[in-house]
Enzyme design. Structure first.
Site, PDB file in Angstrom:
ATOM      1  CB  ALA A 185      -0.937   0.005   1.207  1.00 58.68           C
ATOM      2  CG  ASP A 186       2.493   5.215  -1.504  1.00 56.47           C
ATOM      3  OD1 ASP A 186       3.584   5.111  -0.912  1.00 56.47           O
ATOM      4  OD2 ASP A 186       2.061   6.304  -1.945  1.00 56.47           O
ATOM      5  CB  THR A 187      -0.841   6.629   2.809  1.00 58.73           C
ATOM      6  OG1 THR A 187      -1.531   5.409   3.074  1.00 58.73           O
ATOM      7  CG2 THR A 187      -1.714   7.800   3.258  1.00 58.73           C
TER       8      THR A 187
END
Length: 198
Positions: free
Chosen positions: A77-79
């Site tokens: 994931a990436d935020t």
């Protein structure tokens, strides 16, 4: 087909993502997947987070394959945070964190998290976009928050689940997405790989 166990690989060092996945009943094995997280020219925040989530998943899967590990789904994931077209990653230092918090003060910004799940040649991605509304922040509030040390490993220099929760008047979207892993989208993705959650 329902998965016969609850084990997945996690290509992330985030304790918040680990905690959220464990709350869903998953058993995690951490995989190191380092990539270049530079923003490309002209890349908007959604395209950026989706690309990084995909690249982290692909890098993690190469580790799984090269080590001969058992085949099971891998999650990455990436935020990021964006406002007025600018992408706000993790702050480089206190001055950078201060700049970010001042930009958000009394205004709306977006927290964007993309989740990728990969197994073999199959890679699926979902993205959560949440509007976050900050109250007006005084310089003293910003300085106290910086002194806590909390902002420095978080996109946008704050964590909704921590002390910065008092800055947030409201959100429109996913609370867990702002934390770094939207559990609704994550469950939908894992269902595509045979996991029935919760």
């Amino acid at each position: 087909m329902i998965a016969n166990d609850n084990r997945i690989y996690l290509a992330s060092g985030s304790p918040r993502r680990r905690e959220l996945l464990e709350q869903l009943g998953l058993n995690l094995e951490r995989i190191h997947a380092d990539i270049d997280e530079s923003v490309r020219p002209g890349e908007d925040a959604v395209a950026y987070t989706e690309r990084l989530a995909r690249e982290k998943a692909e890098a993690g899967w190469r580790v799984v394959a090269s080590c001969g590990l058992p085949e099971r789904p891998l999650l990455a994931a990436d935020t990021t945070v964006t406002q007025d077209g600018e992408i706000f990653g993790k702050p480089a230092d206190a001055d950078d964190a201060r700049r970010m918090l001042r930009a958000f003060s009394g205004r709306r910004h977006q927290a964007i998290t993309s989740v990728a799940v990969m197994r073999g040649d199959r890679l699926l991605v979902k993205t959560s976009v949440t509007d976050v509304f900050f109250k007006a922040l005084s310089d003293a509030e910003i300085e106290r928050y910086l002194a806590s040390g909390e902002p420095f490993d978080k996109a946008g220099a704050y964590g909704i689940q921590g002390r910065a929760g008092v800055f947030i008047e409201r959100i429109e979207g996913s609370y867990t997405g702002v934390m770094g892993l939207p559990v609704h989208e994550t469950a939908l993705l894992l269902a595509e790989f045979g996991f029935a959650l919760p």
